[in-house]
Design a protein around this motif. Structure first.
Motif, PDB file in Angstrom:
ATOM      1  N   UNK A 180       0.839  -1.201   0.000  1.00 51.97           N
ATOM      2  CA  UNK A 180       0.000   0.000   0.000  1.00 51.97           C
ATOM      3  C   UNK A 180       0.873   1.250   0.000  1.00 51.97           C
ATOM      4  N   UNK A 181       1.922   1.241   0.821  1.00 52.56           N
ATOM      5  CA  UNK A 181       2.821   2.395   0.896  1.00 52.56           C
ATOM      6  C   UNK A 181       3.470   2.662  -0.453  1.00 52.56           C
ATOM      7  N   UNK A 182       3.903   1.605  -1.119  1.00 53.34           N
ATOM      8  CA  UNK A 182       4.542   1.770  -2.427  1.00 53.34           C
ATOM      9  C   UNK A 182       3.555   2.334  -3.445  1.00 53.34           C
ATOM     10  N   UNK A 183       2.336   1.812  -3.436  1.00 49.16           N
ATOM     11  CA  UNK A 183       1.337   2.290  -4.399  1.00 49.16           C
ATOM     12  C   UNK A 183       0.958   3.748  -4.148  1.00 49.16           C
ATOM     13  N   UNK A 184       0.907   4.132  -2.880  1.00 47.87           N
ATOM     14  CA  UNK A 184       0.546   5.508  -2.527  1.00 47.87           C
ATOM     15  C   UNK A 184       1.740   6.446  -2.540  1.00 47.87           C
ATOM     16  N   UNK A 185       2.940   5.886  -2.724  1.00 45.61           N
ATOM     17  CA  UNK A 185       4.189   6.652  -2.745  1.00 45.61           C
ATOM     18  C   UNK A 185       4.417   7.412  -1.436  1.00 45.61           C
ATOM     19  N   UNK A 186       4.236   6.678  -0.348  1.00 50.42           N
ATOM     20  CA  UNK A 186       4.507   7.223   0.986  1.00 50.42           C
ATOM     21  C   UNK A 186       5.262   6.166   1.781  1.00 50.42           C
ATOM     22  N   UNK A 187       5.765   6.561   2.951  1.00 50.41           N
ATOM     23  CA  UNK A 187       6.463   5.614   3.813  1.00 50.41           C
ATOM     24  C   UNK A 187       5.470   4.706   4.525  1.00 50.41           C
ATOM     25  N   UNK A 188       5.933   3.512   4.916  1.00 54.43           N
ATOM     26  CA  UNK A 188       5.068   2.593   5.662  1.00 54.43           C
ATOM     27  C   UNK A 188       4.543   3.252   6.933  1.00 54.43           C
ATOM     28  N   UNK A 189       5.404   4.031   7.598  1.00 49.85           N
ATOM     29  CA  UNK A 189       4.982   4.695   8.833  1.00 49.85           C
ATOM     30  C   UNK A 189       3.857   5.685   8.568  1.00 49.85           C
ATOM     31  N   UNK A 190       3.861   6.313   7.400  1.00 46.04           N
ATOM     32  CA  UNK A 190       2.780   7.241   7.060  1.00 46.04           C
ATOM     33  C   UNK A 190       1.460   6.488   6.954  1.00 46.04           C
ATOM     34  N   UNK A 191       1.492   5.311   6.354  1.00 43.71           N
ATOM     35  CA  UNK A 191       0.270   4.499   6.242  1.00 43.71           C
ATOM     36  C   UNK A 191      -0.262   4.161   7.625  1.00 43.71           C
ATOM     37  N   UNK A 192       0.620   3.679   8.510  1.00 47.83           N
ATOM     38  CA  UNK A 192       0.162   3.266   9.844  1.00 47.83           C
ATOM     39  C   UNK A 192      -0.201   4.451  10.729  1.00 47.83           C
ATOM     40  N   UNK A 193       0.329   5.620  10.428  1.00 52.03           N
ATOM     41  CA  UNK A 193      -0.098   6.817  11.177  1.00 52.03           C
ATOM     42  C   UNK A 193      -1.558   7.147  10.895  1.00 52.03           C
ATOM     43  N   UNK A 194      -1.965   6.959   9.654  1.00 47.99           N
ATOM     44  CA  UNK A 194      -3.355   7.233   9.283  1.00 47.99           C
ATOM     45  C   UNK A 194      -4.264   6.035   9.557  1.00 47.99           C
ATOM     46  N   UNK A 195      -3.727   4.841   9.403  1.00 46.33           N
ATOM     47  CA  UNK A 195      -4.517   3.612   9.561  1.00 46.33           C
ATOM     48  C   UNK A 195      -3.724   2.632  10.426  1.00 46.33           C
ATOM     49  N   UNK A 196      -3.898   2.686  11.748  1.00 52.65           N
ATOM     50  CA  UNK A 196      -3.100   1.854  12.657  1.00 52.65           C
ATOM     51  C   UNK A 196      -3.199   0.352  12.375  1.00 52.65           C
TER      52      UNK A 196
END
Length: 214
Positions: A41-57
Motif C-alpha cells: 500500500x505504501x509503495x502504491x501511494x508513494x509514501x512511507x510505511x509509517x505514514x500508512x500506519x499513522x493514518x490507519x493503525x
C-alpha cells in the motif's frame, strides 16, 4: 501559525489519507485483502510505511475505514429523535432512509467489495467487532437518554435487540450483493425485511426511550 497555513496542512493530510485509502482499496480488490501488505500500500501511494500506519493503525482499517460512522450513526439517530418519537421508530426511519439512498454504511458496497470482505476471515472478524461496538454505544446512549442507572440491564437489552436487527439486515444486504442483485432490487427486498424486523420489536420497544413532547 496562520489560519491559511493550518488549512493547507489539514487539506494536505486529508488528501494523503484519501490517496492511501484509494490505493489500498484498489489493491485489495485486485489481489484480495490477505494478499496485500502495508508495504504494498505504501509503495502504491508513494509514501512511507509509517505514514500508512499513522493514518490507519490496523491493516483492516484500510479496508473498513467507515468504522466511526458505522458505530456512531445509530447513536446520533437516537440522540436526534423527534419529540414523541421512540428510539425504535427513529432507528427504523433512519434505516429506511439509508436503504433508499443505497448507503454503503449499511452494506451497499457492490459485489467486488462484498467478495473482498467475505473472502477474508480477518475482515469478517473485524466487522463483527464493529457490530459489537455499535451495540455497546447504543446501550450507553439509551441509558443516558432514559436516565438509567449505570449498568442497568434494560438499555443493554434494548441495544441488543436493535443491534441484532441492524446486524441481520447488514448481512442480508451483503448476501444479496454477492448474488449480484441490482441496488434497486436489494433496496426493495431489504426495506421490506426492515419493516418486518423492526416491527417485531414493537411489543417491547414501541414505548421505550420516547422523547418527551417539546
Amino acid at each position: 501559525m496562520s489560519e491559511p497555513t493550518t488549512g493547507l496542512r489539514a487539506m494536505k493530510k486529508r488528501r494523503t489519507r484519501e490517496n492511501i485509502s484509494n490505493q489500498a482499496t484498489r489493491l485489495f480488490l485486485e489481489r484480495g485483502f490477505d494478499n496485500v501488505t502495508i508495504a504494498d500500500v505504501a509503495a502504491a501511494a508513494q509514501v512511507a510505511k509509517m505514514t500508512v500506519t499513522n493514518y490507519f493503525p490496523r491493516k483492516e482499517d484500510l479496508a473498513l475505514d467507515l468504522q466511526d460512522v458505522f458505530i456512531e450513526m445509530p447513536v446520533a439517530t437516537i440522540r436526534g429523535r423527534e419529540p414523541g418519537e421512540s428510539a425504535l421508530a427513529a432507528l427504523r426511519r433512519a434505516y429506511l432512509t439509508a436503504v433508499a439512498g443505497h448507503d454503503p454504511v449499511i452494506g451497499f458496497s457492490g459485489p467486488p467489495f462484498a467478495r473482498m470482505i467475505t473472502g477474508s476471515p480477518v475482515l469478517v472478524a473485524r466487522l463483527r467487532d464493529f457490530h459489537d461496538e455499535r451495540e455497546k454505544a447504543m446501550a450507553r446512549v439509551l441509558a443516558e437518554e432514559t436516565g438509567a442507572e449505570p449498568g442497568a440491564v434494560l438499555p443493554r437489552v434494548a441495544a441488543a435487540q436493535l443491534g441484532g436487527v441492524h446486524r441481520l439486515l447488514f448481512e442480508e444486504t451483503l448476501r444479496l450483493t454477492l448474488e449480484e442483485r441490482t441496488n434497486d432490487d436489494i433496496a426493495a427486498t431489504v426495506a421490506e425485511d426492515a419493516r418486518i424486523a423492526f416491527g417485531a420489536l414493537e411489543p417491547s420497544l414501541a414505548d421505550y426511550a420516547v422523547r418527551p413532547p417539546a
